[in-house]
Design an enzyme around this catalytic site. Structure first.
Site, PDB file in Angstrom:
ATOM      1  N   SER A   1       0.800  -1.210   0.000  1.00  0.00           N
ATOM      2  CA  SER A   1       0.000   0.000   0.000  1.00  0.00           C
ATOM      3  C   SER A   1       0.842   1.273   0.000  1.00  0.00           C
ATOM      4  O   SER A   1       1.510   1.578  -0.965  1.00  0.00           O
ATOM      5  CB  SER A   1      -0.948  -0.059   1.205  1.00  0.00           C
ATOM      6  OG  SER A   1      -1.804   1.025   1.230  1.00  0.00           O
TER       7      SER A   1
ATOM      8  N   ASP B   1      10.518   5.320  -9.771  1.00  0.00           N
ATOM      9  CA  ASP B   1      10.183   5.911 -11.066  1.00  0.00           C
ATOM     10  C   ASP B   1      10.878   7.243 -11.290  1.00  0.00           C
ATOM     11  O   ASP B   1      11.184   7.614 -12.433  1.00  0.00           O
ATOM     12  CB  ASP B   1       8.668   6.102 -11.192  1.00  0.00           C
ATOM     13  CG  ASP B   1       7.937   4.796 -11.459  1.00  0.00           C
ATOM     14  OD1 ASP B   1       8.612   3.750 -11.521  1.00  0.00           O
ATOM     15  OD2 ASP B   1       6.695   4.817 -11.579  1.00  0.00           O
TER      16      ASP B   1
ATOM     17  N   LYS C   1      -0.761  -3.936  -3.327  1.00  0.00           N
ATOM     18  CA  LYS C   1      -2.048  -3.348  -2.944  1.00  0.00           C
ATOM     19  C   LYS C   1      -2.120  -1.947  -3.517  1.00  0.00           C
ATOM     20  O   LYS C   1      -1.398  -1.049  -3.082  1.00  0.00           O
ATOM     21  CB  LYS C   1      -2.185  -3.293  -1.424  1.00  0.00           C
ATOM     22  CG  LYS C   1      -2.541  -4.623  -0.836  1.00  0.00           C
ATOM     23  CD  LYS C   1      -3.031  -4.483   0.590  1.00  0.00           C
ATOM     24  CE  LYS C   1      -3.542  -5.816   1.091  1.00  0.00           C
ATOM     25  NZ  LYS C   1      -4.713  -6.287   0.369  1.00  0.00           N
TER      26      LYS C   1
END
Length: 434
Positions: free
Chosen positions: A315, A326, A340
């Site tokens: 999560s 990224d 999740k």
């Protein structure tokens, strides 16, 4: 602590210790409660309408939601308990274990838990969508479950001898929770073994951030372990970074292993401490992108960073890890994360009950949907069964030379520090003043 009318939560899990991942609504039981005692059918319809307006999937997971409304409004309800039963049945039609109803006591427990004063055994659990098994997302450090040896990915097959086959997630949470000092026995399936853990419930004070000044191959480094994204996590993270910056560390290892997630705003605030610019996360509902969070130019450091993750990193941990990966801000080391990628909105109802509705999914800056897929580290480092056993039995070994994943992270951090020195970046590790 101020409680909002509704709040976004990450990770669609339930906590047997507490629901620290949510912000609920204040419990003001007055005329609204009396109204619903007289007209419980209205409560059923209110929940139906919340799903109708906000559920993430416009097809309601291929359910004729209008037909569901007609079916449940045609029924007669003698009291609120009848309505509660009907609501749970109605939500079950969605086959989404994370969209769930909480009666006033369950909702009150959730609100108490968000204050950080928790009771229970200290595990976050989820229900597998395909097998419907009750799975441990992660034990919370320094809690009874953690001390007993419960691990991420353990399957709870029985609670005090009651089989969990076909058991609702809320029912499992209710059975695991209980008064401080009382015992609960969890039967765990781990690989091909069945293990019974008898655990004494306790009151748990959680400090989600721990940090240490450590020696590394290229000079002193800062080691920060974040165990969950609770309401106080960002404040404690800021204090940790500030303290380590004062000691002029050369780089950082951020340990998110077995961090089950938590509050959305907490993960965003912490990401901004590491990222000077760039997107952090996008949340997407059934109409498309509804929100995009980005760095705000107020990073606390730009020194080299390595992040440790594993299957218990879920999560909010995945939001932070994905944002750092990224944006090429950090190197991720460990094993694939839990997967999740769902966001819930927790809303209060006028009788003191509440409902958590899956309203969105989140995407990493590069547009990756990590729900079920998880995030793959840049450097995969698996632990053997014996290594996992050793770290589970001796938590003091985590983040030391006895921790193989930490050792690998330390080696990679040294490489990053050397590369930064070669490009003259390390001397400006602390963000320039503005």
């Amino acid at each position: 602590m101020a409680i909002a009318k509704r709040g976004l939560v990450l990770g669609a899990t339930a906590l047997a210790v507490a629901a620290v991942t949510v912000t609920g609504a204040g419990i003001q039981l007055s005329q609204g409660q009396a109204f619903f005692e007289e007209s419980p059918k209205e409560l059923v319809d209110e929940v139906w309408q919340l799903i109708e307006r906000h559920y993430v999937d416009a097809t309601f997971n291929q359910v004729d939601w209008e037909a569901v409304r007609q079916e449940y409004l045609q029924r007669s309800y003698s009291d609120r308990e009848d309505a509660y039963t009907a609501i749970r049945e109605m939500l079950d039609r969605l086959e989404d274990p994370y969209t769930r109803f909480m009666d006033p006591q369950e909702f009150r427990n959730m609100q108490i838990d968000t204050s950080g004063e928790l009771t229970g055994v200290g595990i976050q659990i989820s229900q597998d969508e395909e097998t419907e098994e009750i799975v441990v997302v992660s034990p919370i450090e320094d809690t009874p479950a953690f001390e007993a040896g419960v691990r991420s990915q353990d399957v709870i097959t029985a609670i005090d001898g009651h089989s969990t086959a076909g058991m609702d997630l809320n029912e499992a949470v209710s059975l695991i929770r209980g008064p401080v000092g009382s015992e609960v026995t969890l039967t765990i399936r781990r690989e091909n073994r069945s293990i019974d853990y008898t655990i004494v419930r306790d009151r748990i004070e959680i400090h989600p951030v721990r940090y240490a000044y450590k020696e590394g191959p290229e000079g002193p480094i800062g080691y920060i372990r974040l165990t969950q994204f609770s309401a106080n996590a960002a404040e404690e993270m800021e204090e940790a970074i500030a303290a380590l910056e004062e000691r002029d560390v050369t780089g950082y290892i951020l340990d998110l292993r077995s961090n089950p997630g938590g509050l959305l705003f907490s993960s965003i605030d912490i990401a901004r401490m590491w990222l000077e610019d760039g997107t952090i996360v996008s949340t997407v509902n059934r109409q498309g992108i509804i929100d995009e969070e980005a760095a705000n130019g107020k990073a606390l450091t730009t020194r080299p960073l390595v992040v440790l993750v594993d299957g218990g990193s879920a999560s909010a941990s995945e939001i932070l890890a994905g944002a750092l990966q990224d944006n090429e801000r950090a190197v991720l080391v460990g094993t694939r994360t839990f997967g999740k990628g769902l966001v819930q909105s927790v809303r209060s109802l006028d009788d003191g009950s509440g409902v958590a509705v899956t309203v969105a999914k989140y995407l990493t800056p590069d547009g990756r949907d990590i729900n079920k897929a998880g995030i793959t580290p840049d450097v995969m480092v698996e632990l053997s069964e014996s290594e996992r056993e050793a770290l589970s039995e001796n938590r003091e070994a985590i983040g030391t030379e006895a921790d193989p994943q930490y050792i690998q992270a330390l080696d990679i951090l040294a490489q990053e520090i050397r590369a930064a020195r070669e490009t003259h970046e390390l001397d400006v590790g602390a963000v320039p003043s503005r």
